[in-house]
Design a protein around this motif. Structure first.
Motif, PDB file in Angstrom:
ATOM      1  N   PRO A   8       0.807  -1.223   0.000  1.00 35.87           N
ATOM      2  CA  PRO A   8       0.000   0.000   0.000  1.00 35.87           C
ATOM      3  C   PRO A   8       0.838   1.271   0.000  1.00 35.87           C
ATOM      4  O   PRO A   8       0.491   2.242  -0.653  1.00 35.87           O
ATOM      5  CB  PRO A   8      -0.821  -0.107   1.285  1.00 35.87           C
ATOM      6  CG  PRO A   8      -0.698  -1.510   1.741  1.00 35.87           C
ATOM      7  CD  PRO A   8       0.514  -2.090   1.110  1.00 35.87           C
ATOM      8  N   ALA A   9       1.955   1.264   0.723  1.00 38.83           N
ATOM      9  CA  ALA A   9       2.783   2.477   0.782  1.00 38.83           C
ATOM     10  C   ALA A   9       3.468   2.746  -0.553  1.00 38.83           C
ATOM     11  O   ALA A   9       3.746   3.883  -0.897  1.00 38.83           O
ATOM     12  CB  ALA A   9       3.825   2.352   1.890  1.00 38.83           C
ATOM     13  N   ASP A  10       3.752   1.690  -1.326  1.00 39.90           N
ATOM     14  CA  ASP A  10       4.431   1.871  -2.608  1.00 39.90           C
ATOM     15  C   ASP A  10       3.496   2.390  -3.689  1.00 39.90           C
ATOM     16  O   ASP A  10       3.928   3.027  -4.638  1.00 39.90           O
ATOM     17  CB  ASP A  10       5.030   0.544  -3.077  1.00 39.90           C
ATOM     18  CG  ASP A  10       6.129   0.064  -2.155  1.00 39.90           C
ATOM     19  OD1 ASP A  10       6.783   0.922  -1.533  1.00 39.90           O
ATOM     20  OD2 ASP A  10       6.320  -1.156  -2.042  1.00 39.90           O
ATOM     21  N   ALA A  11       2.206   2.141  -3.552  1.00 37.05           N
ATOM     22  CA  ALA A  11       1.253   2.513  -4.587  1.00 37.05           C
ATOM     23  C   ALA A  11       0.767   3.949  -4.437  1.00 37.05           C
ATOM     24  O   ALA A  11       0.214   4.504  -5.365  1.00 37.05           O
ATOM     25  CB  ALA A  11       0.062   1.556  -4.552  1.00 37.05           C
ATOM     26  N   ARG A  12       0.945   4.553  -3.293  1.00 35.16           N
ATOM     27  CA  ARG A  12       0.407   5.889  -3.049  1.00 35.16           C
ATOM     28  C   ARG A  12       1.420   6.964  -3.403  1.00 35.16           C
ATOM     29  O   ARG A  12       2.609   6.782  -3.305  1.00 35.16           O
ATOM     30  CB  ARG A  12      -0.025   6.024  -1.587  1.00 35.16           C
ATOM     31  CG  ARG A  12      -1.189   5.108  -1.273  1.00 35.16           C
ATOM     32  CD  ARG A  12      -1.717   5.342   0.095  1.00 35.16           C
ATOM     33  NE  ARG A  12      -0.766   4.871   1.089  1.00 35.16           N
ATOM     34  CZ  ARG A  12      -0.948   4.997   2.391  1.00 35.16           C
ATOM     35  NH1 ARG A  12      -2.012   5.577   2.862  1.00 35.16           N
ATOM     36  NH2 ARG A  12      -0.052   4.538   3.236  1.00 35.16           N
ATOM     37  N   ARG A  13       0.896   8.088  -3.802  1.00 32.35           N
ATOM     38  CA  ARG A  13       1.713   9.234  -4.153  1.00 32.35           C
ATOM     39  C   ARG A  13       1.357  10.388  -3.237  1.00 32.35           C
ATOM     40  O   ARG A  13       0.217  10.478  -2.821  1.00 32.35           O
ATOM     41  CB  ARG A  13       1.452   9.654  -5.604  1.00 32.35           C
ATOM     42  CG  ARG A  13       1.716   8.566  -6.609  1.00 32.35           C
ATOM     43  CD  ARG A  13       3.165   8.603  -7.049  1.00 32.35           C
ATOM     44  NE  ARG A  13       3.445   7.842  -8.229  1.00 32.35           N
ATOM     45  CZ  ARG A  13       3.665   6.542  -8.257  1.00 32.35           C
ATOM     46  NH1 ARG A  13       3.578   5.832  -7.177  1.00 32.35           N
ATOM     47  NH2 ARG A  13       3.969   5.942  -9.382  1.00 32.35           N
ATOM     48  N   ARG A  15       5.390   9.763  -3.177  1.00 38.45           N
ATOM     49  CA  ARG A  15       6.205   8.743  -2.506  1.00 38.45           C
ATOM     50  C   ARG A  15       7.027   9.301  -1.359  1.00 38.45           C
ATOM     51  O   ARG A  15       7.255   8.620  -0.371  1.00 38.45           O
ATOM     52  CB  ARG A  15       7.106   8.043  -3.517  1.00 38.45           C
ATOM     53  CG  ARG A  15       6.325   7.102  -4.384  1.00 38.45           C
ATOM     54  CD  ARG A  15       7.232   6.200  -5.171  1.00 38.45           C
ATOM     55  NE  ARG A  15       6.400   5.289  -5.942  1.00 38.45           N
ATOM     56  CZ  ARG A  15       6.758   4.747  -7.069  1.00 38.45           C
ATOM     57  NH1 ARG A  15       7.934   5.026  -7.579  1.00 38.45           N
ATOM     58  NH2 ARG A  15       5.957   3.947  -7.708  1.00 38.45           N
ATOM     59  N   TYR A  18       4.865   8.889   1.689  1.00 35.82           N
ATOM     60  CA  TYR A  18       4.446   7.565   2.117  1.00 35.82           C
ATOM     61  C   TYR A  18       5.552   6.528   2.248  1.00 35.82           C
ATOM     62  O   TYR A  18       5.325   5.470   2.824  1.00 35.82           O
ATOM     63  CB  TYR A  18       3.379   7.034   1.159  1.00 35.82           C
ATOM     64  CG  TYR A  18       2.093   7.791   1.248  1.00 35.82           C
ATOM     65  CD1 TYR A  18       1.297   7.700   2.374  1.00 35.82           C
ATOM     66  CD2 TYR A  18       1.667   8.604   0.207  1.00 35.82           C
ATOM     67  CE1 TYR A  18       0.113   8.397   2.467  1.00 35.82           C
ATOM     68  CE2 TYR A  18       0.478   9.305   0.283  1.00 35.82           C
ATOM     69  CZ  TYR A  18      -0.292   9.190   1.426  1.00 35.82           C
ATOM     70  OH  TYR A  18      -1.475   9.884   1.511  1.00 35.82           O
ATOM     71  N   GLU A  23       2.036   3.708   9.352  1.00 33.88           N
ATOM     72  CA  GLU A  23       0.710   4.267   9.137  1.00 33.88           C
ATOM     73  C   GLU A  23       0.209   4.923  10.422  1.00 33.88           C
ATOM     74  O   GLU A  23       0.178   4.289  11.471  1.00 33.88           O
ATOM     75  CB  GLU A  23      -0.279   3.166   8.736  1.00 33.88           C
ATOM     76  CG  GLU A  23      -0.109   2.668   7.321  1.00 33.88           C
ATOM     77  CD  GLU A  23      -0.432   3.713   6.276  1.00 33.88           C
ATOM     78  OE1 GLU A  23      -1.438   4.427   6.417  1.00 33.88           O
ATOM     79  OE2 GLU A  23       0.334   3.815   5.320  1.00 33.88           O
ATOM     80  N   SER A  29      -5.111  11.026   9.894  1.00 32.46           N
ATOM     81  CA  SER A  29      -4.961  11.243   8.444  1.00 32.46           C
ATOM     82  C   SER A  29      -6.213  11.868   7.851  1.00 32.46           C
ATOM     83  O   SER A  29      -6.135  12.751   6.989  1.00 32.46           O
ATOM     84  CB  SER A  29      -4.665   9.918   7.741  1.00 32.46           C
ATOM     85  OG  SER A  29      -3.352   9.501   8.018  1.00 32.46           O
ATOM     86  N   GLU A  33      -6.699  15.449   6.024  1.00 33.99           N
ATOM     87  CA  GLU A  33      -7.360  15.606   4.726  1.00 33.99           C
ATOM     88  C   GLU A  33      -8.454  16.666   4.788  1.00 33.99           C
ATOM     89  O   GLU A  33      -8.612  17.462   3.862  1.00 33.99           O
ATOM     90  CB  GLU A  33      -7.954  14.271   4.286  1.00 33.99           C
ATOM     91  CG  GLU A  33      -8.540  14.304   2.895  1.00 33.99           C
ATOM     92  CD  GLU A  33      -9.014  12.945   2.441  1.00 33.99           C
ATOM     93  OE1 GLU A  33     -10.045  12.900   1.751  1.00 33.99           O
ATOM     94  OE2 GLU A  33      -8.361  11.938   2.776  1.00 33.99           O
ATOM     95  N   GLU A  91       1.276  14.933   6.959  1.00 36.52           N
ATOM     96  CA  GLU A  91       1.145  13.473   6.814  1.00 36.52           C
ATOM     97  C   GLU A  91       2.483  12.794   7.032  1.00 36.52           C
ATOM     98  O   GLU A  91       2.578  11.787   7.733  1.00 36.52           O
ATOM     99  CB  GLU A  91       0.585  13.142   5.426  1.00 36.52           C
ATOM    100  CG  GLU A  91       0.191  11.703   5.248  1.00 36.52           C
ATOM    101  CD  GLU A  91      -1.018  11.288   6.066  1.00 36.52           C
ATOM    102  OE1 GLU A  91      -1.120  10.089   6.376  1.00 36.52           O
ATOM    103  OE2 GLU A  91      -1.854  12.152   6.405  1.00 36.52           O
TER     104      GLU A  91
END
Length: 126
Positions: A8-13, A15, A18, A23, A29, A33, A91
């Motif tokens: 999950p951390a690799d897919a979010r931008r 980078r 994250y 988490e 979080s 937002e 964040e």
């Protein structure tokens, strides 16, 4: 997880936000937002105010009216950039357990709104 899969951390931008740390509690979080969305609303209000000054053609001297409109539009652009940067820094700070960043442009926003207001008043009284 296989070598080709992303967590999950690799897919979010972005980078840089994250890729480090753990988490945080989802409530924090989500609050971050909501603060970002408040900056978006503030930016939209400033942009709409600046556009409305020119579109509605209030009975003020055109130069002062245009100056106030440009100040509000510039503040709207600054506010949205500030919102995104603030979201990302907050964040990341939560993820790595660092102190949360403070508000860096509050005085600029307040000062700019005061300048725009003074320009409108001067333009109306001129």
């Amino acid at each position: 997880m296989d070598a080709g899969e992303q967590g999950p951390a690799d897919a979010r931008r972005p980078r840089w936000v994250y890729r480090e740390g753990d988490e945080p509690d989802p409530r924090f979080s989500l609050a971050n937002e909501r603060t970002f969305l408040a900056w978006v609303r503030t930016s939209l209000a400033l942009l709409a105010g600046g556009i409305a000054l020119e579109a509605l053609a209030i009975p003020a001297q055109p130069g002062f009216r245009l100056g106030a409109a440009l100040v509000l539009i510039a503040l709207g652009l600054v506010a949205i950039v500030q919102g995104w940067i603030s979201w990302a820094k907050t964040e990341r700070s939560m993820r790595i357990g660092a102190a949360l960043p403070g508000l860096s442009i509050g005085a600029l926003i307040v000062g700019g709104i005061v300048v725009a207001g003074v320009l409108v008043v001067i333009g109306l009284l001129w």
